[in-house]
Design a protein around this motif. Structure first.
Motif, PDB file in Angstrom:
ATOM      1  N   ILE A 170      21.192   7.122 -45.876  1.00 53.87           N
ATOM      2  CA  ILE A 170      22.098   6.970 -44.728  1.00 53.87           C
ATOM      3  C   ILE A 170      21.631   5.849 -43.804  1.00 53.87           C
ATOM      4  CG2 ILE A 170      23.076   8.121 -42.699  1.00 53.87           C
ATOM      5  CD1 ILE A 170      22.675  10.780 -44.179  1.00 53.87           C
ATOM      6  N   TRP A 171      20.336   5.809 -43.533  1.00 57.80           N
ATOM      7  CA  TRP A 171      19.779   4.881 -42.550  1.00 57.80           C
ATOM      8  C   TRP A 171      18.862   3.859 -43.227  1.00 57.80           C
ATOM      9  CZ3 TRP A 171      22.285   5.859 -38.250  1.00 57.80           C
ATOM     10  CH2 TRP A 171      22.705   7.150 -37.982  1.00 57.80           C
ATOM     11  N   SER A 172      19.015   2.601 -42.874  1.00 60.56           N
ATOM     12  CA  SER A 172      18.065   1.592 -43.350  1.00 60.56           C
ATOM     13  C   SER A 172      16.809   1.691 -42.478  1.00 60.56           C
ATOM     14  CB  SER A 172      18.669   0.188 -43.255  1.00 60.56           C
ATOM     15  OG  SER A 172      18.945  -0.130 -41.916  1.00 60.56           O
ATOM     16  N   GLU A 173      15.667   1.599 -43.091  1.00 61.28           N
ATOM     17  CA  GLU A 173      14.378   1.751 -42.412  1.00 61.28           C
ATOM     18  C   GLU A 173      14.388   2.983 -41.502  1.00 61.28           C
ATOM     19  OE1 GLU A 173      12.378  -2.180 -41.442  1.00 61.28           O
ATOM     20  OE2 GLU A 173      14.507  -2.684 -41.199  1.00 61.28           O
ATOM     21  N   PRO A 174      14.526   4.172 -42.081  1.00 61.19           N
ATOM     22  CA  PRO A 174      14.728   5.383 -41.289  1.00 61.19           C
ATOM     23  C   PRO A 174      13.566   5.793 -40.389  1.00 61.19           C
ATOM     24  CG  PRO A 174      14.382   5.945 -43.586  1.00 61.19           C
ATOM     25  CD  PRO A 174      14.493   4.457 -43.514  1.00 61.19           C
ATOM     26  N   GLU A 175      12.358   5.348 -40.676  1.00 60.36           N
ATOM     27  CA  GLU A 175      11.213   5.747 -39.852  1.00 60.36           C
ATOM     28  C   GLU A 175      11.016   4.842 -38.630  1.00 60.36           C
ATOM     29  OE1 GLU A 175       9.363   8.483 -40.239  1.00 60.36           O
ATOM     30  OE2 GLU A 175      10.593   9.053 -41.956  1.00 60.36           O
ATOM     31  N   LYS A 176      11.747   3.735 -38.581  1.00 57.40           N
ATOM     32  CA  LYS A 176      11.583   2.790 -37.474  1.00 57.40           C
ATOM     33  C   LYS A 176      12.563   3.078 -36.346  1.00 57.40           C
ATOM     34  CE  LYS A 176       9.661  -1.137 -39.915  1.00 57.40           C
ATOM     35  NZ  LYS A 176       9.828  -2.554 -40.206  1.00 57.40           N
ATOM     36  N   PHE A 177      12.134   2.775 -35.122  1.00 58.09           N
ATOM     37  CA  PHE A 177      12.965   2.911 -33.931  1.00 58.09           C
ATOM     38  C   PHE A 177      13.753   1.614 -33.762  1.00 58.09           C
ATOM     39  CE2 PHE A 177      13.624   2.567 -29.310  1.00 58.09           C
ATOM     40  CZ  PHE A 177      14.228   3.776 -29.061  1.00 58.09           C
ATOM     41  N   ILE A 178      15.047   1.644 -34.135  1.00 57.42           N
ATOM     42  CA  ILE A 178      15.891   0.448 -34.089  1.00 57.42           C
ATOM     43  C   ILE A 178      17.208   0.812 -33.398  1.00 57.42           C
ATOM     44  CG2 ILE A 178      16.968  -1.390 -35.441  1.00 57.42           C
ATOM     45  CD1 ILE A 178      15.083  -0.603 -37.763  1.00 57.42           C
ATOM     46  N   GLU A 217       9.182   6.294 -27.178  1.00 49.58           N
ATOM     47  CA  GLU A 217       9.625   5.306 -28.169  1.00 49.58           C
ATOM     48  C   GLU A 217       9.772   3.931 -27.522  1.00 49.58           C
ATOM     49  OE1 GLU A 217       9.751   5.366 -31.321  1.00 49.58           O
ATOM     50  OE2 GLU A 217       9.778   7.476 -31.822  1.00 49.58           O
ATOM     51  N   LEU A 218      10.286   3.868 -26.318  1.00 48.30           N
ATOM     52  CA  LEU A 218      10.425   2.578 -25.637  1.00 48.30           C
ATOM     53  C   LEU A 218       9.053   1.984 -25.313  1.00 48.30           C
ATOM     54  CD1 LEU A 218      13.443   3.115 -23.240  1.00 48.30           C
ATOM     55  CD2 LEU A 218      13.349   1.685 -25.274  1.00 48.30           C
ATOM     56  N   LEU A 219       8.115   2.832 -24.929  1.00 48.06           N
ATOM     57  CA  LEU A 219       6.772   2.332 -24.631  1.00 48.06           C
ATOM     58  C   LEU A 219       6.103   1.765 -25.882  1.00 48.06           C
ATOM     59  CD1 LEU A 219       5.516   5.082 -22.187  1.00 48.06           C
ATOM     60  CD2 LEU A 219       6.108   2.717 -21.631  1.00 48.06           C
ATOM     61  N   GLN A 220       6.396   2.326 -27.036  1.00 47.00           N
ATOM     62  CA  GLN A 220       5.824   1.831 -28.286  1.00 47.00           C
ATOM     63  C   GLN A 220       6.580   0.624 -28.832  1.00 47.00           C
ATOM     64  OE1 GLN A 220       5.583   5.070 -31.040  1.00 47.00           O
ATOM     65  NE2 GLN A 220       4.186   6.234 -29.757  1.00 47.00           N
ATOM     66  N   ASN A 221       7.749   0.329 -28.283  1.00 44.92           N
ATOM     67  CA  ASN A 221       8.569  -0.793 -28.745  1.00 44.92           C
ATOM     68  C   ASN A 221       8.923  -1.681 -27.548  1.00 44.92           C
ATOM     69  OD1 ASN A 221       9.260  -0.053 -31.697  1.00 44.92           O
ATOM     70  ND2 ASN A 221       9.540   1.839 -30.532  1.00 44.92           N
ATOM     71  N   LEU A 248      16.422   8.379 -17.947  1.00 44.67           N
ATOM     72  CA  LEU A 248      15.910   7.154 -18.563  1.00 44.67           C
ATOM     73  C   LEU A 248      16.357   5.920 -17.779  1.00 44.67           C
ATOM     74  CD1 LEU A 248      14.187   6.309 -20.926  1.00 44.67           C
ATOM     75  CD2 LEU A 248      16.249   6.098 -22.293  1.00 44.67           C
ATOM     76  N   GLY A 249      17.532   5.979 -17.176  1.00 44.78           N
ATOM     77  CA  GLY A 249      18.055   4.835 -16.436  1.00 44.78           C
ATOM     78  C   GLY A 249      17.415   4.601 -15.094  1.00 44.78           C
ATOM     79  N   VAL A 250      16.742   5.605 -14.510  1.00 43.07           N
ATOM     80  CA  VAL A 250      16.125   5.405 -13.194  1.00 43.07           C
ATOM     81  C   VAL A 250      14.680   4.983 -13.277  1.00 43.07           C
ATOM     82  CG1 VAL A 250      17.645   7.028 -12.010  1.00 43.07           C
ATOM     83  CG2 VAL A 250      15.480   7.837 -12.903  1.00 43.07           C
ATOM     84  N   ALA A 281      22.604   3.299 -27.054  1.00 43.44           N
ATOM     85  CA  ALA A 281      22.044   3.139 -28.401  1.00 43.44           C
ATOM     86  C   ALA A 281      20.605   3.656 -28.458  1.00 43.44           C
ATOM     87  CB  ALA A 281      22.104   1.673 -28.825  1.00 43.44           C
ATOM     88  N   VAL A 282      19.844   3.436 -27.399  1.00 44.30           N
ATOM     89  CA  VAL A 282      18.465   3.943 -27.330  1.00 44.30           C
ATOM     90  C   VAL A 282      18.464   5.467 -27.386  1.00 44.30           C
ATOM     91  CG1 VAL A 282      16.483   4.212 -25.771  1.00 44.30           C
ATOM     92  CG2 VAL A 282      17.458   1.950 -26.156  1.00 44.30           C
TER      93      VAL A 282
END
Length: 147
Positions: free
Chosen positions: A91-99, A3-7, A141-143, A41-42
């Motif tokens: 529940i979620w605004s724009e549920p398909e997006k990675f935010i 997801e991070l690579l795509q965003n 993910l942090g390293v 959050a990620v």
């Protein structure tokens, strides 16, 4: 990580936070996870979009219950679709997006207290491996350093 690579914008924010808090010459320590709100959050956003399993363990209704307009008879087997909850537009605004930013303004925990995000279940049947999984995902993910 996918997801991070795509965003790239989210990736840049996560990397900036890691550089600012941890520095560039060393790896993240478990005690420092609490100082990284964007990384947290990620992880929450990733668990929302990609829960470890799409359906929680089956539950059995102890008594006849009415939830919304549905009547669940006593003894019925109930399956909770976590994948669908994570993508619910009510529940979620724009549920398909990675935010990931949605978790910076909204205090939601995935440890069973907030039912809109329960990737590991809740109550007595919460996944016993959750504490280890959560720590390991943050550390792994942090390293990772961007090239």
């Amino acid at each position: 990580m996918a997801e991070l690579l795509q965003n790239p914008l989210s990736m840049a924010k996560a990397c900036d936070e890691l550089r600012r808090v941890i520095g560039s010459g060393r790896n993240i320590e478990e005690t420092e996870i609490g100082q990284l709100p964007y990384l947290q959050a990620v992880i929450k956003e990733t668990f929302r979009l990609h829960p470890p399993v799409p359906l929680l363990l089956p539950r059995r209704a102890e008594k006849t219950t009415k939830i919304m307009d549905y009547t669940i008879p006593e003894g019925s087997r109930v399956l909770i679709n976590i994948w669908a909850i994570g993508r619910d537009a009510n529940i979620w605004s724009e549920p398909e997006k990675f935010i990931p930013e949605r978790f910076l303004v909204k205090t939601v925990d995935f440890k069973g207290g907030d039912f809109e995000l329960i990737p590991f279940g809740a109550g007595r049947r919460i996944c016993p491996g959750m504490p280890l999984a959560v720590r390991m995902v943050h550390l792994v993910l942090g390293v990772i350093k961007p090239v």
